[in-house]
Design a protein around this motif. Structure first.
Motif, PDB file in Angstrom:
ATOM      1  N   ASP A 101       1.642   0.837  -1.388  1.00  0.00           N
ATOM      2  CA  ASP A 101       0.953   0.172  -2.503  1.00  0.00           C
ATOM      3  C   ASP A 101      -0.278  -0.584  -2.009  1.00  0.00           C
ATOM      4  O   ASP A 101      -1.337  -0.574  -2.639  1.00  0.00           O
ATOM      5  CB  ASP A 101       1.901  -0.806  -3.210  1.00  0.00           C
ATOM      6  CG  ASP A 101       2.886  -0.095  -4.120  1.00  0.00           C
ATOM      7  OD1 ASP A 101       2.609   1.054  -4.499  1.00  0.00           O
ATOM      8  OD2 ASP A 101       3.928  -0.683  -4.437  1.00  0.00           O
ATOM      9  N   TYR A 102      -0.120  -1.259  -0.893  1.00  0.00           N
ATOM     10  CA  TYR A 102      -1.221  -2.036  -0.307  1.00  0.00           C
ATOM     11  C   TYR A 102      -2.366  -1.121   0.103  1.00  0.00           C
ATOM     12  O   TYR A 102      -3.539  -1.389  -0.182  1.00  0.00           O
ATOM     13  CB  TYR A 102      -0.676  -2.800   0.899  1.00  0.00           C
ATOM     14  CG  TYR A 102      -1.713  -3.505   1.739  1.00  0.00           C
ATOM     15  CD1 TYR A 102      -2.566  -4.431   1.186  1.00  0.00           C
ATOM     16  CD2 TYR A 102      -1.813  -3.242   3.112  1.00  0.00           C
ATOM     17  CE1 TYR A 102      -3.504  -5.094   1.959  1.00  0.00           C
ATOM     18  CE2 TYR A 102      -2.749  -3.888   3.890  1.00  0.00           C
ATOM     19  CZ  TYR A 102      -3.585  -4.820   3.312  1.00  0.00           C
ATOM     20  OH  TYR A 102      -4.511  -5.461   4.083  1.00  0.00           O
ATOM     21  N   VAL A 104      -3.113   1.841  -1.024  1.00  0.00           N
ATOM     22  CA  VAL A 104      -3.769   2.418  -2.197  1.00  0.00           C
ATOM     23  C   VAL A 104      -4.788   1.440  -2.772  1.00  0.00           C
ATOM     24  O   VAL A 104      -5.934   1.798  -3.058  1.00  0.00           O
ATOM     25  CB  VAL A 104      -2.733   2.797  -3.276  1.00  0.00           C
ATOM     26  CG1 VAL A 104      -3.425   3.119  -4.607  1.00  0.00           C
ATOM     27  CG2 VAL A 104      -1.922   4.004  -2.823  1.00  0.00           C
ATOM     28  N   ASP A 105      -4.388   0.187  -2.931  1.00  0.00           N
ATOM     29  CA  ASP A 105      -5.267  -0.802  -3.559  1.00  0.00           C
ATOM     30  C   ASP A 105      -6.419  -1.247  -2.669  1.00  0.00           C
ATOM     31  O   ASP A 105      -7.528  -1.486  -3.156  1.00  0.00           O
ATOM     32  CB  ASP A 105      -4.462  -2.039  -3.970  1.00  0.00           C
ATOM     33  CG  ASP A 105      -3.550  -1.765  -5.155  1.00  0.00           C
ATOM     34  OD1 ASP A 105      -3.897  -0.876  -5.956  1.00  0.00           O
ATOM     35  OD2 ASP A 105      -2.513  -2.417  -5.272  1.00  0.00           O
ATOM     36  N   PHE A 106      -6.171  -1.350  -1.360  1.00  0.00           N
ATOM     37  CA  PHE A 106      -7.161  -1.992  -0.505  1.00  0.00           C
ATOM     38  C   PHE A 106      -7.761  -1.099   0.581  1.00  0.00           C
ATOM     39  O   PHE A 106      -8.640  -1.535   1.315  1.00  0.00           O
ATOM     40  CB  PHE A 106      -6.545  -3.237   0.157  1.00  0.00           C
ATOM     41  CG  PHE A 106      -6.116  -4.259  -0.839  1.00  0.00           C
ATOM     42  CD1 PHE A 106      -7.045  -5.071  -1.464  1.00  0.00           C
ATOM     43  CD2 PHE A 106      -4.785  -4.391  -1.190  1.00  0.00           C
ATOM     44  CE1 PHE A 106      -6.651  -5.998  -2.410  1.00  0.00           C
ATOM     45  CE2 PHE A 106      -4.387  -5.315  -2.134  1.00  0.00           C
ATOM     46  CZ  PHE A 106      -5.317  -6.124  -2.744  1.00  0.00           C
ATOM     47  N   TYR A 107      -7.286   0.137   0.663  1.00  0.00           N
ATOM     48  CA  TYR A 107      -7.854   1.043   1.673  1.00  0.00           C
ATOM     49  C   TYR A 107      -8.388   2.317   1.031  1.00  0.00           C
ATOM     50  O   TYR A 107      -9.580   2.570   1.049  1.00  0.00           O
ATOM     51  CB  TYR A 107      -6.804   1.396   2.724  1.00  0.00           C
ATOM     52  CG  TYR A 107      -7.337   2.310   3.822  1.00  0.00           C
ATOM     53  CD1 TYR A 107      -8.092   1.799   4.863  1.00  0.00           C
ATOM     54  CD2 TYR A 107      -7.084   3.673   3.800  1.00  0.00           C
ATOM     55  CE1 TYR A 107      -8.596   2.624   5.864  1.00  0.00           C
ATOM     56  CE2 TYR A 107      -7.577   4.514   4.789  1.00  0.00           C
ATOM     57  CZ  TYR A 107      -8.334   3.984   5.817  1.00  0.00           C
ATOM     58  OH  TYR A 107      -8.841   4.820   6.795  1.00  0.00           O
ATOM     59  N   PHE A 108      -7.514   3.093   0.402  1.00  0.00           N
ATOM     60  CA  PHE A 108      -7.925   4.388  -0.115  1.00  0.00           C
ATOM     61  C   PHE A 108      -8.882   4.299  -1.302  1.00  0.00           C
ATOM     62  O   PHE A 108      -9.820   5.077  -1.402  1.00  0.00           O
ATOM     63  CB  PHE A 108      -6.698   5.208  -0.526  1.00  0.00           C
ATOM     64  CG  PHE A 108      -5.916   5.754   0.644  1.00  0.00           C
ATOM     65  CD1 PHE A 108      -6.474   6.689   1.491  1.00  0.00           C
ATOM     66  CD2 PHE A 108      -4.621   5.321   0.883  1.00  0.00           C
ATOM     67  CE1 PHE A 108      -5.759   7.200   2.568  1.00  0.00           C
ATOM     68  CE2 PHE A 108      -3.893   5.829   1.953  1.00  0.00           C
ATOM     69  CZ  PHE A 108      -4.466   6.772   2.800  1.00  0.00           C
ATOM     70  N   ARG A 109      -8.635   3.353  -2.212  1.00  0.00           N
ATOM     71  CA  ARG A 109      -9.379   3.377  -3.475  1.00  0.00           C
ATOM     72  C   ARG A 109     -10.466   2.323  -3.589  1.00  0.00           C
ATOM     73  O   ARG A 109     -11.041   2.136  -4.659  1.00  0.00           O
ATOM     74  CB  ARG A 109      -8.403   3.206  -4.648  1.00  0.00           C
ATOM     75  CG  ARG A 109      -7.390   4.338  -4.728  1.00  0.00           C
ATOM     76  CD  ARG A 109      -6.560   4.257  -5.969  1.00  0.00           C
ATOM     77  NE  ARG A 109      -5.526   5.274  -5.965  1.00  0.00           N
ATOM     78  CZ  ARG A 109      -4.624   5.424  -6.935  1.00  0.00           C
ATOM     79  NH1 ARG A 109      -4.643   4.620  -7.976  1.00  0.00           N
ATOM     80  NH2 ARG A 109      -3.708   6.375  -6.856  1.00  0.00           N
ATOM     81  N   VAL A 110     -10.780   1.653  -2.508  1.00  0.00           N
ATOM     82  CA  VAL A 110     -11.819   0.615  -2.555  1.00  0.00           C
ATOM     83  C   VAL A 110     -13.146   1.206  -2.985  1.00  0.00           C
ATOM     84  O   VAL A 110     -13.844   0.685  -3.845  1.00  0.00           O
ATOM     85  CB  VAL A 110     -11.959  -0.079  -1.186  1.00  0.00           C
ATOM     86  CG1 VAL A 110     -13.171  -0.986  -1.181  1.00  0.00           C
ATOM     87  CG2 VAL A 110     -10.707  -0.879  -0.889  1.00  0.00           C
ATOM     88  N   PRO A 145       5.380  -9.693  -0.936  1.00  0.00           N
ATOM     89  CA  PRO A 145       3.971  -9.920  -1.283  1.00  0.00           C
ATOM     90  C   PRO A 145       3.414  -8.946  -2.322  1.00  0.00           C
ATOM     91  O   PRO A 145       2.579  -9.320  -3.135  1.00  0.00           O
ATOM     92  CB  PRO A 145       3.255  -9.777   0.062  1.00  0.00           C
ATOM     93  CG  PRO A 145       4.167  -8.946   0.898  1.00  0.00           C
ATOM     94  CD  PRO A 145       5.544  -9.348   0.492  1.00  0.00           C
ATOM     95  N   VAL A 146       3.877  -7.700  -2.306  1.00  0.00           N
ATOM     96  CA  VAL A 146       3.384  -6.726  -3.287  1.00  0.00           C
ATOM     97  C   VAL A 146       3.838  -7.111  -4.690  1.00  0.00           C
ATOM     98  O   VAL A 146       3.056  -7.049  -5.649  1.00  0.00           O
ATOM     99  CB  VAL A 146       3.861  -5.306  -2.931  1.00  0.00           C
ATOM    100  CG1 VAL A 146       3.480  -4.321  -4.038  1.00  0.00           C
ATOM    101  CG2 VAL A 146       3.252  -4.859  -1.608  1.00  0.00           C
ATOM    102  N   MET A 187      -5.716 -10.191   5.753  1.00  0.00           N
ATOM    103  CA  MET A 187      -4.305  -9.854   5.652  1.00  0.00           C
ATOM    104  C   MET A 187      -3.900  -9.843   4.179  1.00  0.00           C
ATOM    105  O   MET A 187      -4.403 -10.640   3.386  1.00  0.00           O
ATOM    106  CB  MET A 187      -3.460 -10.877   6.411  1.00  0.00           C
ATOM    107  CG  MET A 187      -3.558 -10.796   7.914  1.00  0.00           C
ATOM    108  SD  MET A 187      -2.501 -12.026   8.728  1.00  0.00           S
ATOM    109  CE  MET A 187      -0.871 -11.518   8.106  1.00  0.00           C
ATOM    110  N   PHE A 188      -3.004  -8.942   3.824  1.00  0.00           N
ATOM    111  CA  PHE A 188      -2.607  -8.811   2.427  1.00  0.00           C
ATOM    112  C   PHE A 188      -2.068 -10.132   1.883  1.00  0.00           C
ATOM    113  O   PHE A 188      -2.368 -10.531   0.752  1.00  0.00           O
ATOM    114  CB  PHE A 188      -1.560  -7.708   2.292  1.00  0.00           C
ATOM    115  CG  PHE A 188      -1.175  -7.431   0.871  1.00  0.00           C
ATOM    116  CD1 PHE A 188      -2.135  -7.205  -0.100  1.00  0.00           C
ATOM    117  CD2 PHE A 188       0.165  -7.399   0.491  1.00  0.00           C
ATOM    118  CE1 PHE A 188      -1.789  -6.947  -1.417  1.00  0.00           C
ATOM    119  CE2 PHE A 188       0.530  -7.142  -0.824  1.00  0.00           C
ATOM    120  CZ  PHE A 188      -0.455  -6.914  -1.771  1.00  0.00           C
TER     121      PHE A 188
END
Length: 242
Positions: A101-102, A104-110, A145-146, A187-188
């Motif tokens: 999930d992390y 996807v939100d902060f690496y792949f789809r930025v 955290p997610v 950091m997340f």
């Protein structure tokens, strides 16, 4: 939890086998074994990119600082967002799902998210920052955290507050009206905390005027820190009660 170093091939953001293994906290051999055992499910170009020959030689030059690729390696697999999902399904651990999930939100789809937000919603570093990056706080411990992030995001959406993850040098986060920007490459858990912190300012100090230049600025920031801590702890407790 830090973001992996960015790897892009053929215009697609991908992860090396070592990166995805480290993120999911497993050994590289487990990623290789997942691929071998589920080979029919992995589609080249969709779940992974396969490199050989001159393409591989060129990519190796850029991977030197990310992972050691053996000189004699003649075939390299790089995993896309959907490939990372298949590996998470195969591993089926809480850690793998949280990290997926992390990522996807902060690496792949930025890159995909950048143009989707209209220009009027851009958060520009200005004199409206609630607190400079010099602020030093102890980030509350988070078991989930997610879960906390998703609930804070839902709270922001309920209030029509726009959240954007972007590069804002010199700032950890900022609030302007109904727009929150959080600095990427943190950091997340820090991203989650900064979001809670700015939401606290939004709710508690909505009518305080310019709190930056206020003689009570320090008090306002301490109030936001305490409120952020409370929100995070409350959501973490809720997550454990599910």
């Amino acid at each position: 939890m830090n973001l992996p170093q960015i790897v892009e091939v053929k215009g697609i953001r991908v992860l090396t086998t070592r990166q995805i293994a480290e993120a999911y906290e497993v050994k590289e051999i487990q990623i290789h074994q997942n691929f071998k055992n589920n080979r029919v499910r992995f589609v080249e170009g969709k779940h992974y990119i396969s490199l050989t020959g001159d393409e591989l030689k060129e990519v190796k030059k850029h991977l030197e600082k990310i992972e050691v690729v053996k000189n004699r390696t003649s075939h390299l697999y790089l995993w896309t967002e959907k490939g990372a999902l298949l590996h998470a399904k195969s591993l089926n651990t809480d850690k793998a799902w949280q990290v997926y999930d992390y990522l996807v939100d902060f690496y792949f789809r930025v890159k995909e998210k950048e143009p989707e937000i209209p220009e009027k919603k851009e958060v520009v570093p200005a004199q409206v920052k609630t607190e400079p990056v010099k602020r030093r706080v102890a980030i509350p411990y988070m078991e989930e955290p997610v879960f906390i992030f998703k609930n804070l995001l839902a709270l922001a959406e309920d209030q029509d507050v726009v959240l954007k993850i972007k590069d804002i040098p010199g700032y950890d986060s900022m609030l302007k009206g109904k727009r929150i920007a959080v600095h990427k490459n943190q950091m997340f858990e820090k991203v989650v905390y900064e979001m809670a912190y700015e939401l606290a300012h939004y709710f508690v100090h909505y009518n305080a005027g310019n709190i930056i230049n206020s003689p009570l600025a320090k008090d306002y920031n301490e109030q936001a820190e305490r409120a952020a801590f409370m929100m995070i702890r409350m959501l973490d407790i809720k997550a454990k009660q599910k």
